[in-house]
Design an enzyme around this catalytic site. Structure first.
Site, short mmCIF file in Angstrom:
data_model
loop_
_atom_site.label_atom_id
_atom_site.label_comp_id
_atom_site.label_asym_id
_atom_site.label_seq_id
_atom_site.Cartn_x
_atom_site.Cartn_y
_atom_site.Cartn_z
CD GLN A 119 -3.10 -0.42 -0.06
OE1 GLN A 119 -3.21 0.77 -0.34
NE2 GLN A 119 -3.80 -1.36 -0.69
CB SER A 120 4.16 1.94 -1.53
OG SER A 120 4.96 3.07 -1.81
#
Length: 401
Positions: A119-120
């Site tokens: 989930q960068s």
């Protein structure tokens, strides 16, 4: 007297206008334009100085009072909304990308490679910025061993990344740990070069010495915002989350060298403070700054259960802050940093009494979508509307647009 008053007012307005036009703050007409870069005077001795930037962020981001409950007597908390730097490009990462993408274009790259967690926020921003500039993007995303061979889905940042056409490469946490981010990005770079591509590699979080300039510039922006205020506001402390190190390196160095002179507190959401002191030192040395990281920033451990992992207390805090102030914090970065700050203040309120604190919100709202199951029990404010039988009814009255 009235005429004299009006004349003085016009002079003040003209001086304010000239002061604002003299700053480096871009207008919306500059969006997606490449510009020659000129550093703040107090940073002109740093080397190397970037040659260009790309205007990707909506700047300046606002600063306003943040009335969190339970602050000590006389303590003022303010917040800088770097979650407002854009929509798809929201957050702190876009400030770094303004410098990094300019270098990619200067090097005639046709592809951008970067790496981060599943989930960068950085990977999402990089994919979007690459698309804006007609570059392909390849993202190496770290996930659990059980999920590394499955479709990653469309939750949160992944939805945006896949909508804009990013090429997603999944790697397990175990492989990431044993190989390392630098070797992984270099391996993908070599593969793409053999296919005739010209890839440009951006490290985790955009945190290298070039990316550090993003928050050196943010320090200049804060300076200019304070200069334009009539009340002489000055901050004693700046608080920000730390996930890869580039943001805290830039804002700490900018505050130290420039006019801010605020004490910077970084709350690390992964690794430990000693790691980040050493990493930030490497970024500073890469700019020939000649300063010690431990002199310009105080790093606190706020990782809790681990990177991108939350306790129920942290998530409850995020919910309570949203309910009481309207500011929505992300659970991975700013949520943990604000939670850590309040814990520090609670432990030693005397130390914070009377201080003016600026909290930098680094964005990451899309990360909340990955926490919906954990947060569901905190959301109880709904009901089926009960409409009395006495209220008149007639088919077709209510238009459903």
């Amino acid at each position: 007297m009235r005429g004299r008053f009006l004349t003085l007012s016009r002079v003040k307005l003209e001086l304010a206008r000239r002061r604002m036009s003299a700053t480096s703050v871009p207008s919306m007409a500059d969006f997606l334009t490449k510009k020659t870069y000129s550093p703040p005077s107090w940073a002109s001795h740093l080397l190397p100085i970037p040659s260009h930037t790309f205007s990707l962020a909506h700047l300046p981001t606002p600063i306003h009072r943040w009335n969190l409950p339970g602050l000590p007597n006389g303590t003022e908390l303010w917040i800088k909304r770097d979650d407002f730097t854009g929509m798809e490009l929201s957050g702190n990462k876009v400030r770094k990308l303004e410098f990094l993408m300019a270098e990619a274009v200067d090097q005639n790259a046709d592809t951008v490679i970067t790496i981060g967690g599943i989930q960068s926020n950085h990977c999402r921003a990089t994919a979007t910025a690459s698309n804006y500039l007609n570059l392909n993007s390849h993202l190496i995303l770290r996930t659990s061993k059980l999920l590394a061979d499955e479709d990653p889905g469309l939750v949160g940042n992944l939805l945006v990344e896949r909508l804009v056409g990013a090429n997603v490469h999944l790697i397990s946490k175990e492989e990431y740990s044993s190989i390392g981010s630098e070797a992984l990005t270099n391996a993908l770079k070599e593969k793409l070069e053999k296919e005739g591509k010209k890839p440009y590699v951006i490290p985790v979080g955009g945190s290298n010495s070039l990316g550090t300039w993003g928050y050196i510039e943010a320090a200049r922006e804060i300076e200019e915002q304070l200069k334009s205020r009539p009340d002489g506001l000055k901050f004693d402390d700046i608080v920000v989350a730390c996930g890869s190190g580039g943001t805290i390196a830039g804002i700490s160095l900018g505050s130290w060298l420039g006019a801010l002179k605020a004490k910077v507190h970084a709350f690390s959401v992964c690794d430990d403070p000693d790691y980040f002191y050493d990493f930030v030192q490497g970024l500073l040395d890469g700019l020939q700054a000649g300063v010690n990281s431990r002199d310009i920033v105080s790093i606190h451990n706020a990782k809790g259960k681990g990177y991108a992992m939350n306790t129920s207390e942290e998530l409850k805090f995020v919910k309570e802050v949203a309910s009481s102030t309207g500011v929505i914090l992300d659970p991975v970065y700013s949520g943990k940093a604000a939670y850590g700050l309040i814990n520090e203040i609670t432990k030693d309120p005397k130390n914070w009494e009377g201080r003016k604190i600026l909290f930098i919100h680094t964005g990451g709202l899309l990360g909340l979508y990955d926490k919906v199951d954990q947060m569901a029990s905190l959301m109880g404010n709904w009901c089926r509307m009960d409409v009395s039988e006495s209220v008149p009814r007639k088919d077709g009255v209510g238009k459903m647009f």
